[in-house]
Scaffold this active site. Structure first.
Site, PDB file in Angstrom:
ATOM      1  N   GLU A  11      35.789  86.162 -84.060  1.00 61.68           N
ATOM      2  CA  GLU A  11      36.467  87.751 -83.326  1.00 61.68           C
ATOM      3  C   GLU A  11      35.968  88.044 -82.081  1.00 61.68           C
ATOM      4  O   GLU A  11      35.163  88.932 -81.929  1.00 61.68           O
ATOM      5  CB  GLU A  11      36.054  88.661 -84.462  1.00 61.68           C
ATOM      6  CG  GLU A  11      36.489  88.376 -85.667  1.00 61.68           C
ATOM      7  CD  GLU A  11      36.338  89.272 -86.885  1.00 61.68           C
ATOM      8  OE1 GLU A  11      37.008  89.669 -87.743  1.00 61.68           O
ATOM      9  OE2 GLU A  11      34.970  89.878 -86.834  1.00 61.68           O
ATOM     10  N   ASP A  20      24.260  91.155 -84.323  1.00 56.56           N
ATOM     11  CA  ASP A  20      25.561  91.364 -84.503  1.00 56.56           C
ATOM     12  C   ASP A  20      25.789  92.779 -83.595  1.00 56.56           C
ATOM     13  O   ASP A  20      24.975  93.285 -83.185  1.00 56.56           O
ATOM     14  CB  ASP A  20      26.377  91.746 -85.871  1.00 56.56           C
ATOM     15  CG  ASP A  20      27.792  91.344 -86.172  1.00 56.56           C
ATOM     16  OD1 ASP A  20      28.497  91.954 -85.300  1.00 56.56           O
ATOM     17  OD2 ASP A  20      28.127  90.562 -86.943  1.00 56.56           O
ATOM     18  N   HIS A  47      30.519  89.791 -80.946  1.00 51.53           N
ATOM     19  CA  HIS A  47      29.725  90.544 -82.143  1.00 51.53           C
ATOM     20  C   HIS A  47      28.293  90.505 -81.269  1.00 51.53           C
ATOM     21  O   HIS A  47      27.261  90.227 -82.191  1.00 51.53           O
ATOM     22  CB  HIS A  47      29.766  89.658 -83.226  1.00 51.53           C
ATOM     23  CG  HIS A  47      30.920  89.750 -83.810  1.00 51.53           C
ATOM     24  ND1 HIS A  47      31.073  91.041 -84.857  1.00 51.53           N
ATOM     25  CD2 HIS A  47      31.931  89.229 -84.382  1.00 51.53           C
ATOM     26  CE1 HIS A  47      32.193  90.997 -85.656  1.00 51.53           C
ATOM     27  NE2 HIS A  47      32.954  89.690 -85.068  1.00 51.53           N
TER      28      HIS A  47
END
Ligand code: ACM
Length: 505
Positions: free
Chosen positions: A295, A160, A231
């Site tokens: 995202e 991440d 990410h």
């Protein structure tokens, strides 16, 4: 059937037709508390049979017959036998789960006949080891806890913005640089306080291979996740040329939330992703490989000449459409390698239908994805995000804003009221343990249990009712967790809710 079967020093095991793995697991799991050797014998009183011609049990179902002088466990596939072994553990006194020898307890199981088949083939838990690294010893313990609850999937979120934990020999800086965060935010996501302590950690390929084998012996598949194209700031810190701005050196991110820095879309990035995933597939035999996909702001692509050129060449309407193109390219690579691409879905509109998706926002996103032809693993945050507090009690540990209580976890994100064709697309459900606010194994256990027991109950048995089935059994679940030394949350009695375990049923 009245009476009991008692495991004692004279109990022997007969394993037939390739059932040796289940016999070994039974022996391994019962040894610490009972000290019983359970040797193999052709005249064993516990008979474990793998019979591929058995009908109606599917891949993971089993039949268990317990009589006063013998036990018969049967399944058509090895995974079914492993589930049956966990049921034997559950039927014994909770002390059988103790990691230490226990004296003076008769190891008795009530006689009876059980036929047990799971509804869902994906019963999972996701552990985020990117935000806070966890030692492989805890991953093994967590795998054991999943297996006890007949969950069959451990999804490891390995990378991440805030950390890269997967070793990649072609790109050593991913773990050397991307595996180290200089400091960690204290308090909520909008805080400006840090602990000023580096947080570092990465696995070796040997540790991960060992985990995969350990999990397989328990019927658990380890599904790896490598996040892209968003990410990915830890990767950008290690290899700045993967980004959208030439010459820029970013650090491993020290904040929580959605980061604007994402992978670039030039050929070198696709090559990087393929190389990384090649090594991932070498370590993880899982049919599914998760590539994140959530995202991903398009802000950087909108001002990158390379991304704008790519957008135009591909005839895409806007740079944000590069997201679906990127995932499609990587998905095709995984499919060509014989694996199935899996990703988080907010809006799965741009993905080829051979992607399996995890809708994490709302149940309706899952329905929309199923209607578009995707297989779906339900992960809606309102019922499966176990990093949310379990109540609004101010004594709960810091988590995301909101509450996912035990009844919500028992709903488990399973769809209700979908048309049959869409419902048939649901592979199962999964609980999520994101670790921005979770640092230690004890904190993970507190948040995971008993909510994962509730989610697992529904994932196995859709007919399980909260008030008449799960709640009366909750005290038993908690007794088992306590015997295992799990730092689970104790469920307080609440007004208007019968105290679990004292309800007549
Ligand atoms: C997610 O919660 N961003 C999958």
């Amino acid at each position: 059937m009245p009476g009991h079967f008692t495991f004692d020093s004279s109990t022997t095991v007969r394993a037939e037709g390739g059932a040796q793995g289940a016999a070994k697991l039974l022996r391994t799991l019962l040894a610490p508390a009972t000290g019983l050797p359970l040797p193999t014998s052709t005249t064993g009183t516990v008979v474990i049979v793998l019979d591929p011609y058995l009908r109606g049990l599917g891949t993971e179902g089993y039949g268990l017959t317990i009589a006063p002088n013998a036990v018969l466990l049967r399944a058509a596939r090895p995974a079914g036998l492993l589930n049956g072994v966990q049921t034997i553990r559950q039927l014994l006194p909770a002390e059988a789960l103790s990691p230490r020898p226990v004296a003076g307890v008769p190891w008795r199981m009530p006689c009876g006949q059980i036929t047990d088949v799971p509804r869902y083939r994906w019963r999972g838990a996701m552990l985020d080891v990117a935000r806070h690294f966890q030692p492989v010893s805890f991953l093994r313990r967590f795998t054991d806890l999943l297996a006890l609850h007949k969950m069959n999937t451990l999804h490891l979120h390995l990378t991440d913005d805030q950390g890269w934990r997967m070793p990649v020999s072609a790109y050593p800086r991913l773990t050397e640089v991307g595996g180290v965060r200089s400091r960690t935010l204290l308090g909520p996501a909008d805080s400006d306080q840090y602990d000023d302590t580096p947080h570092a950690g990465a696995y070796t390929a040997g540790q991960l291979r060992g985990l995969v084998a350990y999990a397989a012996e328990r019927g658990v598949t380890v599904v790896p996740e490598i996040e892209m194209p968003g990410h990915a700031r830890a990767a950008l810190a290690a290899y700045p040329e993967l980004g959208n701005v030439p010459g820029r050196q970013l650090d491993v991110w020290t904040r929580w939330g959605v980061c604007e820095n994402v992978l670039g879309v030039h050929d070198g990035v696709l090559e990087f992703c393929r190389t990384v995933l090649g090594e991932v597939m070498d370590v993880f035999p899982s049919p599914y490989v998760h590539i994140g996909g959530d995202e991903c702001p398009a802000t950087e692509w909108e001002s990158s000449p390379v991304a704008l050129r790519r957008t135009a060449e591909l005839g895409l309407a806007a740079p944000k459409a590069l997201h679906g193109w990127f995932l499609g390219r990587i998905g095709a690579f995984l499919l060509a390698a014989g694996r199935r691409p899996l990703c988080w879905a907010e809006d799965s509109g741009a993905l080829p239908p051979d992607f399996t998706v995890m809708p994490w926002r709302d149940t309706e996103h899952g329905l929309a994805a199923a209607r578009r032809g995707h297989d779906v693993v339900m992960a809606p945050y309102r019922s499966t995000y176990l990093d949310y507090p379990q109540s609004d009690d101010p004594g709960e540990p810091l988590g995301q804003q909101g509450v996912v209580d035990l009844p919500a976890a028992h709903r488990g994100g399973a769809p209700t009221g979908w048309e049959p064709e869409s419902a048939a697309r649901v592979l199962g459900t999964q609980g999520q343990l994101w670790s921005e606010f979770i640092r230690t194994p004890e904190e993970i256990e507190y948040l995971a249990f008993p909510r994962l027991a509730a989610l697992a109950d529904r994932a196995w048995n859709p007919a399980s009712e909260w008030s008449t089935d799960f709640l009366p059994a909750l005290r038993v679940h908690e007794t088992r967790l306590t015997a295992l030394g799990v730092a689970h949350r104790a469920t307080p009695p609440r007004r208007g809710v019968p105290v679990p375990g004292t309800t007549p049923h």
